[in-house]
Design a protein around this motif. Structure first.
Motif, PDB file in Angstrom:
ATOM      1  N   VAL A   7     -53.938 -33.464 -92.547  1.00  0.00           N
ATOM      2  CA  VAL A   7     -55.109 -33.316 -91.677  1.00  0.00           C
ATOM      3  C   VAL A   7     -55.873 -34.641 -91.548  1.00  0.00           C
ATOM      4  O   VAL A   7     -56.227 -35.263 -92.546  1.00  0.00           O
ATOM      5  CB  VAL A   7     -56.054 -32.218 -92.226  1.00  0.00           C
ATOM      6  N   THR A   8     -56.096 -35.037 -90.309  1.00  0.00           N
ATOM      7  CA  THR A   8     -57.026 -36.133 -90.056  1.00  0.00           C
ATOM      8  C   THR A   8     -58.189 -35.567 -89.245  1.00  0.00           C
ATOM      9  O   THR A   8     -58.015 -34.678 -88.411  1.00  0.00           O
ATOM     10  CB  THR A   8     -56.386 -37.305 -89.273  1.00  0.00           C
ATOM     11  N   ALA A   9     -59.385 -36.086 -89.531  1.00  0.00           N
ATOM     12  CA  ALA A   9     -60.591 -35.631 -88.827  1.00  0.00           C
ATOM     13  C   ALA A   9     -61.681 -36.654 -89.039  1.00  0.00           C
ATOM     14  O   ALA A   9     -61.649 -37.429 -89.999  1.00  0.00           O
ATOM     15  CB  ALA A   9     -61.036 -34.265 -89.370  1.00  0.00           C
ATOM     16  N   GLY A  10     -62.642 -36.660 -88.124  1.00  0.00           N
ATOM     17  CA  GLY A  10     -63.760 -37.586 -88.262  1.00  0.00           C
ATOM     18  C   GLY A  10     -64.861 -37.199 -87.306  1.00  0.00           C
ATOM     19  O   GLY A  10     -64.749 -36.210 -86.569  1.00  0.00           O
ATOM     20  N   TYR A  11     -65.922 -37.968 -87.333  1.00  0.00           N
ATOM     21  CA  TYR A  11     -67.110 -37.635 -86.544  1.00  0.00           C
ATOM     22  C   TYR A  11     -67.285 -38.542 -85.337  1.00  0.00           C
ATOM     23  O   TYR A  11     -67.895 -38.173 -84.372  1.00  0.00           O
ATOM     24  CB  TYR A  11     -68.348 -37.706 -87.437  1.00  0.00           C
ATOM     25  N   GLY A  12     -66.786 -39.770 -85.460  1.00  0.00           N
ATOM     26  CA  GLY A  12     -66.961 -40.704 -84.347  1.00  0.00           C
ATOM     27  C   GLY A  12     -65.669 -41.459 -84.127  1.00  0.00           C
ATOM     28  O   GLY A  12     -64.617 -40.851 -83.938  1.00  0.00           O
ATOM     29  N   GLY A  13     -65.749 -42.779 -84.200  1.00  0.00           N
ATOM     30  CA  GLY A  13     -64.579 -43.602 -83.951  1.00  0.00           C
ATOM     31  C   GLY A  13     -63.453 -43.408 -84.945  1.00  0.00           C
ATOM     32  O   GLY A  13     -62.353 -43.004 -84.590  1.00  0.00           O
ATOM     33  N   GLY A  14     -63.737 -43.652 -86.211  1.00  0.00           N
ATOM     34  CA  GLY A  14     -62.656 -43.648 -87.214  1.00  0.00           C
ATOM     35  C   GLY A  14     -62.396 -42.278 -87.801  1.00  0.00           C
ATOM     36  O   GLY A  14     -63.161 -41.339 -87.583  1.00  0.00           O
ATOM     37  N   ASP A  15     -61.296 -42.185 -88.539  1.00  0.00           N
ATOM     38  CA  ASP A  15     -60.995 -40.929 -89.239  1.00  0.00           C
ATOM     39  C   ASP A  15     -61.654 -40.937 -90.611  1.00  0.00           C
ATOM     40  O   ASP A  15     -61.506 -41.895 -91.365  1.00  0.00           O
ATOM     41  CB  ASP A  15     -59.483 -40.775 -89.436  1.00  0.00           C
ATOM     42  N   VAL A  16     -62.368 -39.858 -90.929  1.00  0.00           N
ATOM     43  CA  VAL A  16     -62.893 -39.690 -92.288  1.00  0.00           C
ATOM     44  C   VAL A  16     -61.776 -39.147 -93.181  1.00  0.00           C
ATOM     45  O   VAL A  16     -61.493 -39.690 -94.242  1.00  0.00           O
ATOM     46  CB  VAL A  16     -64.123 -38.751 -92.287  1.00  0.00           C
ATOM     47  N   LEU A  17     -61.125 -38.089 -92.731  1.00  0.00           N
ATOM     48  CA  LEU A  17     -59.967 -37.559 -93.474  1.00  0.00           C
ATOM     49  C   LEU A  17     -58.720 -38.246 -92.944  1.00  0.00           C
ATOM     50  O   LEU A  17     -58.476 -38.273 -91.737  1.00  0.00           O
ATOM     51  CB  LEU A  17     -59.856 -36.036 -93.301  1.00  0.00           C
ATOM     52  N   GLN A  18     -57.941 -38.790 -93.859  1.00  0.00           N
ATOM     53  CA  GLN A  18     -56.827 -39.628 -93.440  1.00  0.00           C
ATOM     54  C   GLN A  18     -55.491 -39.078 -93.894  1.00  0.00           C
ATOM     55  O   GLN A  18     -54.734 -39.726 -94.602  1.00  0.00           O
ATOM     56  CB  GLN A  18     -57.045 -41.036 -93.985  1.00  0.00           C
ATOM     57  N   GLY A  19     -55.249 -37.812 -93.536  1.00  0.00           N
ATOM     58  CA  GLY A  19     -53.966 -37.208 -93.901  1.00  0.00           C
ATOM     59  C   GLY A  19     -54.083 -36.401 -95.180  1.00  0.00           C
ATOM     60  O   GLY A  19     -53.492 -36.735 -96.196  1.00  0.00           O
ATOM     61  N   VAL A  20     -54.875 -35.319 -95.109  1.00  0.00           N
ATOM     62  CA  VAL A  20     -55.131 -34.504 -96.304  1.00  0.00           C
ATOM     63  C   VAL A  20     -54.166 -33.320 -96.364  1.00  0.00           C
ATOM     64  O   VAL A  20     -54.015 -32.579 -95.398  1.00  0.00           O
ATOM     65  CB  VAL A  20     -56.597 -34.001 -96.311  1.00  0.00           C
ATOM     66  N   ASP A  21     -53.507 -33.171 -97.507  1.00  0.00           N
ATOM     67  CA  ASP A  21     -52.679 -31.996 -97.811  1.00  0.00           C
ATOM     68  C   ASP A  21     -53.371 -31.216 -98.925  1.00  0.00           C
ATOM     69  O   ASP A  21     -53.817 -31.818 -99.894  1.00  0.00           O
ATOM     70  CB  ASP A  21     -51.294 -32.417 -98.318  1.00  0.00           C
ATOM     71  N   LEU A  22     -53.432 -29.909 -98.761  1.00  0.00           N
ATOM     72  CA  LEU A  22     -54.133 -29.095 -99.762  1.00  0.00           C
ATOM     73  C   LEU A  22     -53.647 -27.655 -99.654  1.00  0.00           C
ATOM     74  O   LEU A  22     -53.382 -27.185 -98.543  1.00  0.00           O
ATOM     75  CB  LEU A  22     -55.632 -29.156 -99.436  1.00  0.00           C
ATOM     76  N   THR A  23     -53.521 -26.964-100.780  1.00  0.00           N
ATOM     77  CA  THR A  23     -53.214 -25.533-100.730  1.00  0.00           C
ATOM     78  C   THR A  23     -54.130 -24.779-101.684  1.00  0.00           C
ATOM     79  O   THR A  23     -54.549 -25.322-102.706  1.00  0.00           O
ATOM     80  CB  THR A  23     -51.753 -25.219-101.158  1.00  0.00           C
ATOM     81  N   CYS A  24     -54.448 -23.537-101.310  1.00  0.00           N
ATOM     82  CA  CYS A  24     -55.178 -22.630-102.203  1.00  0.00           C
ATOM     83  C   CYS A  24     -54.422 -21.315-102.208  1.00  0.00           C
ATOM     84  O   CYS A  24     -54.368 -20.623-101.193  1.00  0.00           O
ATOM     85  CB  CYS A  24     -56.577 -22.337-101.695  1.00  0.00           C
TER      86      CYS A  24
END
Ligand code: ATP
Ligand code: MG
Length: 244
Positions: A7-24
């Motif tokens: 997962v990548t995500a962010g609020y403006g220009g850049g990505d805050v999350l830079q390829g997150v893998d996670l399981t619950c």
């Protein structure tokens, strides 16, 4: 099972999350720890639909969550206690908790049964039902925030910094509630600045730094990993140190 993949995500220009893998996995308590600005709250916002991910996927079982509105994610059984205060101070405890049952409001019987079940699990709700939420202590408000989320009997409960700003006694109360919810089978994903508390409550740990997952494993393995010492000097979190 909740799964985040790349997962990548962010609020403006850049990505805050830079390829997150996670399981619950169902029945587990996963705790995300990491320094300020690591992206912990952003992970929760992506799961609850408050922030769209740019690439990657978020799924609950076979159902894709990414791209869904927060109300759809809620209807699928994921509810969140946010990092900042979330109660309406001028409304009573009962009204605040019942708001959590908004999606089932037309089924009066179900609403009443859920409210009774929440009162049984968190007696504070019953004992302070008629009081304005604004008159509660910080710890009591946190309990009511959790109570509100329980109205939907969530498949996954997201908790952002449940210990934030609480005195030791309130902290013990909230920790006890999280433990008892897990014993009752509630799956939780929490973000915690208090590393020792968070990993103590969790079955699994995730360490984030700079928008990436740096370590994952059982909570005990993460706690005892030597890399933790590099992130949290002396075994005490940076924030804990700052707060003295
Ligand atoms: N609404 C927003 N708009 C712009 N940038 C944001 C917003 N929310 C967070 N950020 C930025 O995204 C980054 C990650 O923030 P996030 O809130 O996910 O961190 P965190 O790990 O939860 O930190 P903390 O421990 O301080 O709560 C930070 O650099 C932050 O400044
Ligand atoms: Mg945060």
């Amino acid at each position: 099972m909740l799964t985040l993949e790349n997962v990548t995500a962010g609020y403006g220009g850049g990505d805050v999350l830079q390829g997150v893998d996670l399981t619950c996995a169902p029945g587990t308590v996963t705790c995300i720890v990491g320094p300020n600005g690591a992206g912990k709250s952003t992970v929760l916002k992506v799961i609850s639909g408050l922030l769209r991910c740019r690439t990657g996927s978020v799924s609950l079982g076979e159902t894709r969550l990414d791209g869904l509105d927060p109300s759809r994610v809620l209807a699928l059984g994921i509810t969140q206690v946010p990092q900042s205060q979330a109660l309406f101070p001028g409304m009573t405890v009962r009204e605040n908790v019942q708001l959590g049952g908004y999606l089932i409001r037309r089924d009066r019987k179900l609403l009443a049964a859920r409210y009774a079940a929440v009162c049984e699990r968190i007696p504070l709700v019953a004992s302070r039902a008629g009081d304005h939420a604004g008159n509660l202590s910080g710890g009591q408000r946190r309990m009511v925030e959790i109570a509100r989320c329980l109205m939907l009997e969530p498949k996954l409960l997201l908790l952002d910094e449940p210990s934030l700003g609480l005195d030791p006694q309130s902290l013990a109360g909230v920790a006890g509630l999280i433990r008892s919810l897990n014993e009752g089978g509630t799956t939780m994903l929490l973000v915690e600045q208090n590393v020792r508390l968070g990993l103590g409550l969790a079955t699994h740990g995730v360490v984030m730094e700079g928008g990436r997952v740096r370590l994952t494993g059982t909570a005990a393995a993460v706690r005892d990993n030597p890399e933790m010492a590099a992130l949290y000097l002396g075994g005490t979190s940076a924030k804990e140190t700052q707060r003295g």
